[in-house]
Enzyme design. Structure first.
Site, mmCIF file in Angstrom:
data_model
loop_
_atom_site.group_PDB
_atom_site.id
_atom_site.type_symbol
_atom_site.label_atom_id
_atom_site.label_comp_id
_atom_site.label_asym_id
_atom_site.label_seq_id
_atom_site.Cartn_x
_atom_site.Cartn_y
_atom_site.Cartn_z
ATOM 1 N N GLY A 11 -12.157 -14.259 -1.573
ATOM 2 C CA GLY A 11 -12.550 -14.321 -0.030
ATOM 3 C C GLY A 11 -11.469 -15.072 0.846
ATOM 4 O O GLY A 11 -12.204 -15.315 1.954
ATOM 5 N N ASN A 13 -9.407 -13.449 2.582
ATOM 6 C CA ASN A 13 -9.489 -12.549 3.647
ATOM 7 C C ASN A 13 -10.466 -12.676 4.581
ATOM 8 O O ASN A 13 -10.275 -12.678 5.810
ATOM 9 C CB ASN A 13 -9.074 -11.227 3.204
ATOM 10 C CG ASN A 13 -7.738 -10.793 3.150
ATOM 11 O OD1 ASN A 13 -6.719 -10.797 3.920
ATOM 12 N ND2 ASN A 13 -7.271 -10.811 1.527
ATOM 13 N N ASN A 107 -9.311 -1.233 5.050
ATOM 14 C CA ASN A 107 -9.051 -1.819 4.172
ATOM 15 C C ASN A 107 -7.863 -2.772 4.088
ATOM 16 O O ASN A 107 -6.659 -2.062 4.884
ATOM 17 C CB ASN A 107 -8.858 -0.937 2.762
ATOM 18 C CG ASN A 107 -8.420 -1.421 1.302
ATOM 19 O OD1 ASN A 107 -9.113 -2.513 0.932
ATOM 20 N ND2 ASN A 107 -7.585 -1.152 0.719
ATOM 21 N N HIS A 109 -4.421 -3.898 1.909
ATOM 22 C CA HIS A 109 -4.103 -3.542 0.607
ATOM 23 C C HIS A 109 -2.477 -4.621 0.336
ATOM 24 O O HIS A 109 -1.800 -4.448 1.392
ATOM 25 C CB HIS A 109 -3.590 -2.095 0.453
ATOM 26 C CG HIS A 109 -2.731 -1.871 -0.848
ATOM 27 N ND1 HIS A 109 -3.513 -1.909 -2.069
ATOM 28 C CD2 HIS A 109 -1.632 -1.797 -1.360
ATOM 29 C CE1 HIS A 109 -2.778 -1.863 -3.018
ATOM 30 N NE2 HIS A 109 -1.592 -1.701 -2.725
HETATM 31 C C1 GAR Z 1 -6.042 -9.742 -1.587
HETATM 32 O O1 GAR Z 1 -4.760 -9.818 -2.027
HETATM 33 C C2 GAR Z 1 -6.349 -8.243 -1.095
HETATM 34 O O2 GAR Z 1 -5.292 -7.833 -0.437
HETATM 35 C C3 GAR Z 1 -6.367 -7.432 -2.488
HETATM 36 O O3 GAR Z 1 -7.141 -8.486 -3.321
HETATM 37 C C4 GAR Z 1 -6.811 -9.887 -2.851
HETATM 38 C C5 GAR Z 1 -8.202 -10.476 -2.533
HETATM 39 O O4 GAR Z 1 -8.087 -11.728 -2.199
HETATM 40 N N1 GAR Z 1 -6.927 -6.346 -2.672
HETATM 41 C C6 GAR Z 1 -6.716 -5.153 -3.106
HETATM 42 O O5 GAR Z 1 -5.950 -5.354 -4.135
HETATM 43 C C7 GAR Z 1 -7.599 -3.866 -2.835
HETATM 44 N N2 GAR Z 1 -6.776 -2.899 -3.372
HETATM 45 P P1 GAR Z 1 -9.300 -12.429 -1.343
HETATM 46 O O6 GAR Z 1 -10.645 -12.384 -2.113
HETATM 47 O O7 GAR Z 1 -8.890 -13.936 -1.320
HETATM 48 O O8 GAR Z 1 -9.092 -11.909 0.158
#
Ligand code: GAR
Length: 195
Positions: A11, A13, A107, A109
């Site tokens: 989490g 982001n 989203n 990515h």
């Molecule tokens: C982040 O790097 C996000 O961009 C990626 O997962 C991670 C989650 O981190 N998302 C994807 O790969 C979606 N296809 P977080 O839980 O610390 O935000």
């Protein structure tokens, strides 16, 4: 602008969005709900710390994907979102959700789409693939969600240098710090201004 944030893991982001809201950088956008794809993830602790109502809808609790999709759609509907943000949400949304909220789901990515994206390219995998391919620049992309994984209209991108000594983990961290945590809150703010 009611924003529901969908999460699957740490989490960070979500935290970037919370911090941006606290400092006024989200404009009229307000994180009004968090929905997690599994229990026990750290993103849920972040939501609790800031008093954001949170729900969990776990695929494993349902025998069929249609039942899971219906439960997720119901949970999302209950939060009455004007914008849905997939912030490290690692399941692919069902068509029902995508159709119901067309143009209102974004989203983040962790690569420069159309590189290192699509089904199976999530979490560390885009970074592993980027290092294997030997690219010198990668980055992050915010895009609208449609029925094609990572296929919707691109909203924002930011490039990040790949360094010779990078591991998937160091690259992931730099892409988050230098790109994801900046362009995701900016995109949410811009969506609130435009809508
Ligand atoms: C982040 O790097 C996000 O961009 C990626 O997962 C991670 C989650 O981190 N998302 C994807 O790969 C979606 N296809 P977080 O839980 O610390 O935000």
């Amino acid at each position: 602008m009611r924003v529901t944030v969908l999460v699957s893991g740490g989490g960070s982001n979500l935290q970037a969005l919370i911090d941006a809201q606290s400092s006024g950088e989200l404009g009229t956008a307000e994180i009004t709900a968090v929905i997690a794809s599994k229990p026990g993830v750290y993103a849920l602790e972040r939501a609790a710390k800031y008093g954001i109502p949170a729900h969990t809808v776990c695929r494993k609790d349902f025998a069929h994907s249609a039942e899971w999709e219906a439960a997720l759609l119901a949970a999302i509907n209950e939060t009455q979102p004007e914008l849905i943000v997939l912030a490290g949400y690692l399941s692919i949304l069902g068509d029902g959700v995508v159709r119901r909220y067309a143009g209102r789901i974004i989203n983040i990515h962790p690569a420069l789409i159309p590189s290192f994206c699509g089904k199976g390219m999530y979490g560390l995998r885009p970074h592993i693939a980027a290092l294997e391919r030997g690219v010198k620049v990668t980055g992050a992309t915010v895009h609208y969600v449609n029925e094609i994984p990572d296929g919707g209209e691109i909203i924002a991108q930011k490039a990040v240098a790949v360094l010779p000594e990078d591991t998937p983990e160091t690259l992931q961290q730099r892409v988050m710090e230098e790109a994801e945590w900046l362009i995701l809150p900016q995109a949410v703010r811009q969506f609130a201004i435009n809508n």
